[in-house]
Motif scaffolding. Structure first.
Motif, PDB file in Angstrom:
ATOM      1  N   ASN A 255     -13.037   5.591 -12.780  1.00  0.00           N
ATOM      2  CA  ASN A 255     -11.742   6.114 -13.207  1.00  0.00           C
ATOM      3  C   ASN A 255     -10.885   6.275 -11.952  1.00  0.00           C
ATOM      4  N   ALA A 256     -10.099   5.242 -11.644  1.00  0.00           N
ATOM      5  CA  ALA A 256      -9.354   5.224 -10.384  1.00  0.00           C
ATOM      6  C   ALA A 256      -8.151   4.301 -10.499  1.00  0.00           C
ATOM      7  N   LEU A 257      -7.177   4.531  -9.630  1.00  0.00           N
ATOM      8  CA  LEU A 257      -6.065   3.595  -9.501  1.00  0.00           C
ATOM      9  C   LEU A 257      -6.570   2.330  -8.828  1.00  0.00           C
ATOM     10  N   ALA A 258      -6.157   1.191  -9.330  1.00  0.00           N
ATOM     11  CA  ALA A 258      -6.638  -0.081  -8.788  1.00  0.00           C
ATOM     12  C   ALA A 258      -6.360  -0.204  -7.297  1.00  0.00           C
ATOM     13  N   GLU A 259      -5.170   0.239  -6.882  1.00  0.00           N
ATOM     14  CA  GLU A 259      -4.785   0.085  -5.480  1.00  0.00           C
ATOM     15  C   GLU A 259      -5.544   1.028  -4.556  1.00  0.00           C
ATOM     16  N   GLU A 260      -6.250   2.009  -5.137  1.00  0.00           N
ATOM     17  CA  GLU A 260      -7.047   2.935  -4.333  1.00  0.00           C
ATOM     18  C   GLU A 260      -8.540   2.627  -4.395  1.00  0.00           C
ATOM     19  N   TYR A 261      -8.911   1.631  -5.188  1.00  0.00           N
ATOM     20  CA  TYR A 261     -10.322   1.263  -5.303  1.00  0.00           C
ATOM     21  C   TYR A 261     -10.797   0.617  -3.998  1.00  0.00           C
ATOM     22  N   GLU A 262     -11.923   1.086  -3.498  1.00  0.00           N
ATOM     23  CA  GLU A 262     -12.471   0.553  -2.249  1.00  0.00           C
ATOM     24  C   GLU A 262     -13.398  -0.619  -2.568  1.00  0.00           C
ATOM     25  N   VAL A 263     -12.980  -1.796  -2.179  1.00  0.00           N
ATOM     26  CA  VAL A 263     -13.730  -3.013  -2.481  1.00  0.00           C
ATOM     27  C   VAL A 263     -15.025  -3.037  -1.673  1.00  0.00           C
ATOM     28  N   GLU A 264     -16.144  -3.251  -2.377  1.00  0.00           N
ATOM     29  CA  GLU A 264     -17.442  -3.288  -1.710  1.00  0.00           C
ATOM     30  C   GLU A 264     -17.700  -4.674  -1.114  1.00  0.00           C
ATOM     31  N   PRO A 265     -18.482  -4.729  -0.032  1.00  0.00           N
ATOM     32  CA  PRO A 265     -18.754  -6.019   0.632  1.00  0.00           C
ATOM     33  C   PRO A 265     -19.426  -7.055  -0.262  1.00  0.00           C
TER      34      PRO A 265
ATOM     35  N   PHE B 277      -0.347  -5.259  -7.834  1.00  0.00           N
ATOM     36  CA  PHE B 277      -1.187  -6.449  -7.640  1.00  0.00           C
ATOM     37  C   PHE B 277      -1.236  -6.839  -6.163  1.00  0.00           C
ATOM     38  N   GLN B 278      -0.108  -6.812  -5.498  1.00  0.00           N
ATOM     39  CA  GLN B 278      -0.064  -7.150  -4.079  1.00  0.00           C
ATOM     40  C   GLN B 278      -0.950  -6.213  -3.257  1.00  0.00           C
ATOM     41  N   LYS B 279      -0.909  -4.931  -3.569  1.00  0.00           N
ATOM     42  CA  LYS B 279      -1.742  -3.959  -2.840  1.00  0.00           C
ATOM     43  C   LYS B 279      -3.227  -4.220  -3.072  1.00  0.00           C
ATOM     44  N   VAL B 280      -3.584  -4.537  -4.313  1.00  0.00           N
ATOM     45  CA  VAL B 280      -4.991  -4.805  -4.630  1.00  0.00           C
ATOM     46  C   VAL B 280      -5.474  -6.057  -3.903  1.00  0.00           C
ATOM     47  N   ILE B 281      -4.667  -7.111  -3.910  1.00  0.00           N
ATOM     48  CA  ILE B 281      -5.046  -8.349  -3.218  1.00  0.00           C
ATOM     49  C   ILE B 281      -5.194  -8.094  -1.719  1.00  0.00           C
ATOM     50  N   ARG B 282      -4.308  -7.310  -1.149  1.00  0.00           N
ATOM     51  CA  ARG B 282      -4.425  -6.996   0.283  1.00  0.00           C
ATOM     52  C   ARG B 282      -5.704  -6.213   0.568  1.00  0.00           C
ATOM     53  N   ASN B 283      -6.094  -5.325  -0.340  1.00  0.00           N
ATOM     54  CA  ASN B 283      -7.360  -4.605  -0.173  1.00  0.00           C
ATOM     55  C   ASN B 283      -8.549  -5.559  -0.221  1.00  0.00           C
ATOM     56  N   ILE B 284      -8.477  -6.538  -1.120  1.00  0.00           N
ATOM     57  CA  ILE B 284      -9.547  -7.541  -1.214  1.00  0.00           C
ATOM     58  C   ILE B 284      -9.635  -8.341   0.090  1.00  0.00           C
ATOM     59  N   LEU B 285      -8.484  -8.770   0.598  1.00  0.00           N
ATOM     60  CA  LEU B 285      -8.458  -9.574   1.822  1.00  0.00           C
ATOM     61  C   LEU B 285      -8.899  -8.767   3.038  1.00  0.00           C
ATOM     62  N   LEU B 286      -8.598  -7.482   3.055  1.00  0.00           N
ATOM     63  CA  LEU B 286      -9.071  -6.623   4.139  1.00  0.00           C
ATOM     64  C   LEU B 286     -10.591  -6.524   4.104  1.00  0.00           C
ATOM     65  N   SER B 287     -11.157  -6.417   2.912  1.00  0.00           N
ATOM     66  CA  SER B 287     -12.611  -6.390   2.771  1.00  0.00           C
ATOM     67  C   SER B 287     -13.238  -7.697   3.252  1.00  0.00           C
ATOM     68  N   VAL B 288     -12.580  -8.823   2.919  1.00  0.00           N
ATOM     69  CA  VAL B 288     -13.073 -10.132   3.351  1.00  0.00           C
ATOM     70  C   VAL B 288     -12.998 -10.268   4.875  1.00  0.00           C
ATOM     71  N   GLU B 289     -11.942  -9.709   5.438  1.00  0.00           N
ATOM     72  CA  GLU B 289     -11.798  -9.755   6.898  1.00  0.00           C
ATOM     73  C   GLU B 289     -12.935  -8.995   7.578  1.00  0.00           C
TER      74      GLU B 289
ATOM     75  N   ILE C 268       1.231 -15.558  -9.661  1.00  0.00           N
ATOM     76  CA  ILE C 268       0.945 -16.900  -9.139  1.00  0.00           C
ATOM     77  C   ILE C 268       1.717 -17.155  -7.851  1.00  0.00           C
ATOM     78  N   GLN C 269       2.993 -16.842  -7.881  1.00  0.00           N
ATOM     79  CA  GLN C 269       3.851 -17.078  -6.719  1.00  0.00           C
ATOM     80  C   GLN C 269       3.359 -16.298  -5.501  1.00  0.00           C
ATOM     81  N   PHE C 270       2.954 -15.066  -5.721  1.00  0.00           N
ATOM     82  CA  PHE C 270       2.464 -14.259  -4.597  1.00  0.00           C
ATOM     83  C   PHE C 270       1.208 -14.874  -3.988  1.00  0.00           C
TER      84      PHE C 270
END
Length: 201
Positions: free
Chosen positions: A110-120, A136-148, A166-168
Motif C-alpha cells: 500500500n504505497a504511492l508508485a513514485e515512492e516504491y523502492e525498486v528491488e534489485p 509515470f516519469q518518476k517511476v521510470i526514473r526510479n527503475i533506471l536508478l535501480s538499474v544503474e 510512449i513518447q517519454f
C-alpha cells in the motif's frame, strides 16, 4: 473463459470499474486488465521463473494473481488506494487457501508508485494507465536508478498505452520498443487495445 469464471478459478474478485469520489488529475480509475488480453500477452511474451514483476496501480490484484497462478512467477502489486489494497489482501487470503505451493512469491504494497523502492531482483514492470505522465516519469526514473546501481535488463509493459507514456520512453530514455502484442476483440478493433513492451539492456 468468462471474466467471472476466471476470477472464480483463482478464488478472487477483481471485476468492475471504480471511479474515485475525489478524482484527481494524477490517478486514474480502477479497471482490471481483461483476462483475454493477459492470455494474448503471454502467448507471445516469454518470461522465466527467475523474473520478478511489479504491477504499478495493481488495484484488486488481477495481474499479480494471473501470473503467479499461470506462470509461477514472483510478483508485487503496488496500490496507493487503501480500499483497493484491502480488497487485494482479501483476495490474497482466499487465493492462498488453495493455491499450489511454489517458489514464486506474491505480495502487495500500500504505497504511492513514485515512492516504491525498486528491488534489485525486480526486472518486469507493468502499467495499465494507472496515473499521470508526471508520476509515470518518476517511476521510470526510479527503475533506471535501480538499474544503474544493480545493472540488469528490464522490461516495461504498457497495456492500452497512452501517447504520452510512449513518447517519454522513446524520446527521454534508453528504453527501446521490443514488441507489440495486439489483443483480439470481438468488436471493432481499438488501436489502443494492445501491449507495448519496452526493454532497457
Amino acid at each position: 473463459m468468462k471474466e467471472q469464471d476466471h476470477d472464480r478459478l483463482l478464488r478472487i474478485k477483481t471485476e468492475g470499474i471504480r471511479e474515485w469520489q475525489h478524482q484527481t488529475s494524477h490517478y486514474n480509475r480502477y479497471e482490471a486488465t481483461p483476462y483475454m488480453a493477459l492470455e494474448a500477452l503471454f502467448d507471445e511474451y516469454t518470461c522465466t521463473t527467475f523474473d520478478k514483476f511489479v504491477d504499478f496501480g495493481c488495484g484488486k490484484g488481477r495481474f499479480p494473481f494471473y501470473i503467479h497462478h499461470h506462470l509461477h512467477i514472483s510478483v508485487t502489486g503496488v496500490e496507493m488506494n487503501g480500499q483497493l489494497y484491502q480488497e487485494a489482501m482479501e483476495n490474497l487470503a482466499r487465493y492462498t487457501e488453495r493455491s499450489k505451493r511454489t517458489r514464486a512469491s506474491i505480495s502487495f504494497e500500500n504505497a504511492l508508485a513514485e515512492e516504491y523502492e525498486v528491488e534489485p531482483i525486480e526486472n518486469r514492470f507493468y502499467f495499465f494507465n494507472p496515473f499521470s505522465i508526471q508520476i509515470f516519469q518518476k517511476v521510470i526514473r526510479n527503475i533506471l536508478l535501480s538499474v544503474e546501481n544493480h545493472p540488469r535488463s528490464v522490461d516495461v509493459i504498457l497495456y492500452y498505452p497512452t501517447s504520452e507514456y510512449i513518447q517519454f520512453l522513446e524520446q527521454n530514455t534508453a528504453f527501446e520498443l521490443l514488441r507489440e502484442v495486439k489483443v483480439p476483440v470481438l468488436y471493432d478493433q481499438n488501436s489502443n487495445e494492445r501491449f507495448l513492451i519496452f526493454r532497457y539492456e
